[in-house]
Write a protein that holds these residues in place. Structure first.
Motif, PDB file in Angstrom:
ATOM      1  N   UNK A   7      39.005  50.368  57.921  1.00 17.65           N
ATOM      2  CA  UNK A   7      37.755  50.388  57.136  1.00 17.65           C
ATOM      3  C   UNK A   7      37.977  51.187  55.674  1.00 17.65           C
ATOM      4  N   UNK A   8      39.052  51.936  56.418  1.00 13.71           N
ATOM      5  CA  UNK A   8      39.362  52.497  54.999  1.00 13.71           C
ATOM      6  C   UNK A   8      40.272  51.543  53.763  1.00 13.71           C
ATOM      7  N   UNK A   9      41.682  50.925  55.096  1.00 15.15           N
ATOM      8  CA  UNK A   9      42.385  50.085  54.236  1.00 15.15           C
ATOM      9  C   UNK A   9      41.825  48.995  53.492  1.00 15.15           C
ATOM     10  N   UNK A  10      40.128  48.434  53.853  1.00 17.84           N
ATOM     11  CA  UNK A  10      39.540  47.129  53.572  1.00 17.84           C
ATOM     12  C   UNK A  10      38.953  48.130  52.026  1.00 17.84           C
ATOM     13  N   UNK A  11      38.439  49.002  52.068  1.00 20.45           N
ATOM     14  CA  UNK A  11      37.851  49.469  50.696  1.00 20.45           C
ATOM     15  C   UNK A  11      39.046  49.703  49.820  1.00 20.45           C
ATOM     16  N   UNK A  12      39.664  50.502  49.834  1.00 16.38           N
ATOM     17  CA  UNK A  12      40.916  50.797  48.841  1.00 16.38           C
ATOM     18  C   UNK A  12      41.622  48.887  48.306  1.00 16.38           C
ATOM     19  N   UNK A  13      41.602  48.102  49.172  1.00 19.12           N
ATOM     20  CA  UNK A  13      41.501  47.062  48.642  1.00 19.12           C
ATOM     21  C   UNK A  13      40.752  46.477  47.732  1.00 19.12           C
ATOM     22  N   UNK A  14      39.336  46.635  47.723  1.00 16.39           N
ATOM     23  CA  UNK A  14      37.965  45.885  47.729  1.00 16.39           C
ATOM     24  C   UNK A  14      38.356  46.775  46.135  1.00 16.39           C
ATOM     25  N   UNK A  15      38.615  47.843  45.930  1.00 14.56           N
ATOM     26  CA  UNK A  15      38.797  48.506  45.000  1.00 14.56           C
ATOM     27  C   UNK A  15      39.773  47.923  43.475  1.00 14.56           C
ATOM     28  N   UNK A  16      41.043  48.336  44.802  1.00 14.90           N
ATOM     29  CA  UNK A  16      42.183  47.118  44.200  1.00 14.90           C
ATOM     30  C   UNK A  16      41.643  46.567  42.733  1.00 14.90           C
ATOM     31  N   UNK A  17      41.491  45.100  43.684  1.00 10.77           N
ATOM     32  CA  UNK A  17      41.293  44.043  42.830  1.00 10.77           C
ATOM     33  C   UNK A  17      40.433  44.295  41.972  1.00 10.77           C
ATOM     34  N   UNK A  18      38.982  45.174  42.138  1.00  6.48           N
ATOM     35  CA  UNK A  18      37.746  45.012  41.381  1.00  6.48           C
ATOM     36  C   UNK A  18      38.859  45.676  40.091  1.00  6.48           C
ATOM     37  N   UNK A  19      39.701  47.023  40.340  1.00  2.23           N
ATOM     38  CA  UNK A  19      40.540  46.825  38.923  1.00  2.23           C
ATOM     39  C   UNK A  19      40.911  46.504  38.132  1.00  2.23           C
TER      40      UNK A  19
END
Length: 470
Positions: A7-19
């Motif tokens: 779950x943490x990895x998925x959240x980090x990926x979503x934040x990186x994509x938004x950035x």
């Protein structure tokens, strides 16, 4: 544990994509602002016609009702009007975007006439730039006030009698007045003289009134009015005007040509400066028999303005016959019975007579009586009668039994307030008058209450004049 890591990895990926999306969008915006050709100017900035119909800035200013500041500047419109004089990068507004965009506006106005530029000789159009700020149009707009509904005003009764008559000791004065119906002079004779002695004690701030006697009464004329009465009595009631405050009453005496009392009444908390604006009103009342309505024989007033400091004076007041025989607001008939063994007080609201009609002409009225039992500032009980329609002499015969508290068998500090209301479709509910019975009452009301408490298990009825609540 493994699920949490996923779950943490998925959240980090979503934040990186938004950035990354935000960075790419910012770069595209900057490239579109800084890199474009002159050929694409027509696609980016549309051509503005020479004659533009715009809203008058003066009308907008007058509507917003704000102080504005204007600065006139010359803006080259060559590229917009097809004149290829200095093609280049167009002017980009550096005004920040925000939530106040609705109120902070920049208004432009294009003139229909052209002006010749002195420097290059090319025709240019003048445009003025609005540097002020507009307030919301609702704040500057005048609000229309609602029109009040036309309601007939309650006619106030003439609580003061028409008696400004010079006194003449030893003789009955007369009053000369003009009749309202016709244009001839009418003479009103006094029915007697009231002898009063008035003294003011400035140190104690007391006004001492001694009601001595009423003389020169036509007893023969009064006997015809009270035919069949066994023992008619006469008494004097008084009050301070204006406002009918500090009501007082003498004892009852037998009807005679010269009725004597020699009764002294003390009115407290009246300074010498206060009594200069007051007057004492006296009314001589006749009660044909016990339990019947009292009749007003005559009224008189003594103005306290000419009373000397610390002095005293004797006043002979002529008693003028009023236009009405009973109360101005009407009378109410009440019966009370004190039952200490049963621990209750039974009161009966019988009827009312000659109620003042305070409604509009032609409106259908309903007469109601509300009874409030008050102790101090607290209301202990409230009752009401049924409504009687379209009559000035309503009859209710409404009986209520009020339980007496065990800690207060004599009902000390309790007041029974009987308020007569009238209701119609025009003015709604409004008050005609009220009567208050209790240990704190005065005049006829106090005498009635004392008779009820001193004679338990015996219903005692009496008529009472309605008093104004104002």
């Amino acid at each position: 544990m493994v699920g949490a890591i996923i779950v943490i990895c998925l959240l980090l990926g979503i934040l990186a994509g938004l950035g990354m999306y935000y960075v790419i969008r910012r770069a595209r915006r900057n490239s579109a602002d800084n890199e474009f050709d002159d050929d694409d100017e027509s696609q980016i900035i549309p051509t503005i016609p020479k004659q533009v119909t715009t809203i008058s800035v003066q009308s907008r200013i007058a509507k917003a009702k704000t102080n504005t500041e204007w600065s006139t500047e010359e803006i080259d419109h060559g590229a917009h009007n097809g004149v290829d004089e200095d093609p280049g990068r167009p002017e980009i507004s550096s005004r920040p975007r925000g939530s106040r965009k609705k109120y902070d506006r920049i208004l432009t106005e294009t003139s229909d006439s052209t002006r010749i530029n002195a420097q290059n000789g090319s025709p240019t159009t003048g445009r003025r730039k609005f540097l002020g700020k507009f307030l919301p149009f609702d704040m500057g707009r005048s609000r229309k006030s609602k029109k009040a509904m036309s309601v007939p005003v309650r006619p106030k009764p003439a609580l003061q009698d028409d008696f400004h008559i010079p006194t003449h000791p030893g003789s009955l004065p007369t009053q000369v007045g003009r009749s309202a119906s016709d244009n001839h002079m009418s003479v009103v004779e006094a029915m007697g003289l009231l002898h009063v002695h008035i003294t003011h004690r400035h140190q104690e701030e007391e006004l001492v009134v001694t009601i001595q006697e009423v003389s020169e009464i036509d007893v023969a004329d009064l006997q015809t009015r009270v035919t069949g009465a066994i023992s008619p009595i006469i008494y004097v009631v008084g009050c301070i005007m204006p406002g009918q405050r500090r009501r007082f009453k003498t004892r009852d005496t037998a009807l005679a040509e010269v009725a004597k009392w020699n009764e002294t009444i003390t009115l407290n908390d009246l300074s010498f400066s206060a009594i200069g604006q007051l007057a004492l009103r006296f009314r001589v009342m006749l009660r044909p028999a016990l339990g019947q309505r009292s009749v007003i024989l005559g009224s008189g007033a003594a103005v306290l303005q000419d009373l000397e400091f610390g002095g005293q004076k004797d006043v002979d007041l002529p008693l003028i016959k009023p236009k009405f025989e009973h109360s101005e607001l009407g009378d109410i008939h009440l019966s009370l019975c004190y039952q200490p063994e049963a621990r209750r007080l039974v009161y009966l609201i019988i009827e009312a007579k000659d109620l003042l009609k305070t409604t509009a002409a032609g409106a259908r009225t309903q007469s109601i009586v509300h009874v409030d039992v008050i102790s101090g500032e607290r209301r202990l009980d409230r009752q009401k009668t049924s409504a009687v329609k379209e009559t000035e002499d309503p009859v209710w015969n409404h009986q209520v039994a009020y339980p007496i508290p065990t800690d207060n068998p004599q009902l000390r500090g309790c007041r029974f307030v009987f308020t007569v209301h009238q209701k119609d479709v025009v003015k709604g509910m409004h008050t005609v008058g009220q009567v208050e019975l209790g240990w704190e009452s005065t005049c006829e009301e106090l005498e009635h209450w004392q008779d009820v408490i001193r004679n338990p298990n015996r219903p005692i009825a009496a008529w009472h004049s309605l008093q104004s609540t104002e």
